[in-house]
Design an enzyme around this catalytic site. Sequence first.
Site, PDB file in Angstrom:
ATOM      1  N   LYS A 122      -2.104  -5.043   2.558  1.00  0.00           N
ATOM      2  CA  LYS A 122      -1.401  -5.523   3.757  1.00  0.00           C
ATOM      3  C   LYS A 122      -2.281  -5.249   4.978  1.00  0.00           C
ATOM      4  O   LYS A 122      -2.911  -4.187   5.081  1.00  0.00           O
ATOM      5  CB  LYS A 122      -0.064  -4.790   3.867  1.00  0.00           C
ATOM      6  CG  LYS A 122       0.823  -5.219   5.012  1.00  0.00           C
ATOM      7  CD  LYS A 122       2.144  -4.453   4.932  1.00  0.00           C
ATOM      8  CE  LYS A 122       3.107  -4.782   6.051  1.00  0.00           C
ATOM      9  NZ  LYS A 122       4.365  -4.009   5.934  1.00  0.00           N
ATOM     10  N   SER A 132       8.388  -6.524   6.050  1.00  0.00           N
ATOM     11  CA  SER A 132       7.220  -7.095   6.696  1.00  0.00           C
ATOM     12  C   SER A 132       6.049  -7.332   5.738  1.00  0.00           C
ATOM     13  O   SER A 132       5.085  -7.999   6.100  1.00  0.00           O
ATOM     14  CB  SER A 132       6.769  -6.164   7.828  1.00  0.00           C
ATOM     15  OG  SER A 132       6.396  -4.883   7.317  1.00  0.00           O
ATOM     16  N   SER A 137      10.638  -2.972   3.969  1.00  0.00           N
ATOM     17  CA  SER A 137       9.479  -3.860   4.061  1.00  0.00           C
ATOM     18  C   SER A 137       8.655  -3.967   2.789  1.00  0.00           C
ATOM     19  O   SER A 137       7.767  -4.814   2.700  1.00  0.00           O
ATOM     20  CB  SER A 137       8.571  -3.436   5.223  1.00  0.00           C
ATOM     21  OG  SER A 137       9.192  -3.736   6.448  1.00  0.00           O
TER      22      SER A 137
END
Length: 543
Positions: free
Chosen positions: A119, A200, A224
């Site tokens: 990420k 996210s 997330s």
Amino acid sequence: MTFRTFAFAALLITASPAAASVAPPPSTQDASAAIEKYGPIENLSLFELADGIDDGLLNSEAIVAAYLKRIAEIDDAGPTLNAVIATFPDALDQARAMDAEIKAGKYRGPLHGLPILLKDNIEAKGDLPTTAGSLALKGNITQRDAPMVARLREAGAVILGKTNLSEWANIRSDDSTSGWSAIGGLTKNPHALDRNTCGSSAGSGAAMAAGLAAATIGTETNGSIVCPSSVNGIVGFKPTVGLVSRTHIVPISHTQDTAGPMTKTVLDAAILLTAMAGTDPADSATKDADTWRGDYANGLRGGDLKNARIGILRDEVGDNAGVAELFDQAVAQMKAAGAVIVEIADSGIGLDSNVGRDEGILLFGELKYDMAAYLQSLPAGLVPHKNLADLIAFNAANPDTELQYFDQSGFERGEATTLSKEELQQLADSLTQRVNDHINRLLVTHKVDFLVQPTNGPAWLSALGKGDDFTGPSASSLAAIAGAPHLTVPMGAVGGLPVGISFTGARWHDHAVLKVGYAYEQISNARVTPTYAASIEPPKPVE
């Protein structure tokens, strides 16, 4: 398969990489042919790839090349998922170095030569910035490995690239659209391209579902990892906070932030976590990590659900009939496999209205201080911004790119924080203890080892400028606030859209949570293959 891979897993825990007796790597041409024999690269689990390298049938260069080709065909073109922001230019060089080590008789373990996507709020050495999805950090090429990334490299992983995310991990605005960032655009769900990927860790979830890497890494403050894993139909594991270092990861809250694996299978998540976990002197939350960490893959394959005591949070199932039906099937499967099912009619999770209020105060307050500390830790000259106020000013000065779809009310709320660091720490200690006590009361009172509920509802339609239409159950807050381990495993699909089932346990009982989740995964086999449909007609309500 020889399963010799697990003989080397202990090397990740007890020693630095050592020589091992494995077959030399094949030529890249032969390995490419072997990948075709094994099956399409997107269908292979991390464990299957590791076994192929261990057997000498596959090599890292061919595997990495296959994933780079797939990213070009699926993410950059074709459905254009926007899941991967960029790949490292030296990815193939990393792979060749791992193949050379095997040729020299050195095998690091089950991650040796396997490509991992990070990420893009996680720093990694190389010629890519760490942006958190924002143009404010487009020059943030730190040439630092987050300690967690350094552990992955030590275990032999190839760091393939960076995945898209909800900008600033969804904290910038109360009206943000999950999966969108100014850097990467909107991530699409591979099961239905007009559906959201949740956030996210949106890009990590979509990339894993689409088979763009052997595994991906996400981060979670509250939901997330588990939400994007659930709606993309993969396994996601949020570890106990403090098991994995957060150093050199763009922060929200040092009380609740953690990185975790997002993978095809529970076994893959366990292998990845084994490498990621460990104490970091720069992150005080990890002071006990070395005491608790171990080989998280150990014992998974021989385990089952017999006599496992599972608490069903019945009042957290939600009102989506399709989700409820799948969940009832899952509970019946676990009971048939020997689990002791304990129905908990009133979990009490929503009884203390102050919990949600206090979490908001804590997260936005810690955002102000933690973001400033991160920005001020960056090498000189990379980024001019030094605090949250600077980021707010940057966004205001660049409204066409940063504020075109939603505001920065979250940032503004954080900047308006008046509590001191000491006052926030007192709140964090109280809040974490309250929710931990609640989890422990549920476990002890009902004599269960795990709390189980649907992870969330199916993915909603993405609508830039209109926020998220998140409806249905949500399993994330209990474990997120307590810092406890939380695993989501595919439970099936509602109208063609995946949903997951969540297993939560007590703090530091990560291995036990992985074991029960693995046992459920083996009897359910509920993973859903993406179809890349342009759209899926939502199921009609039950009359």
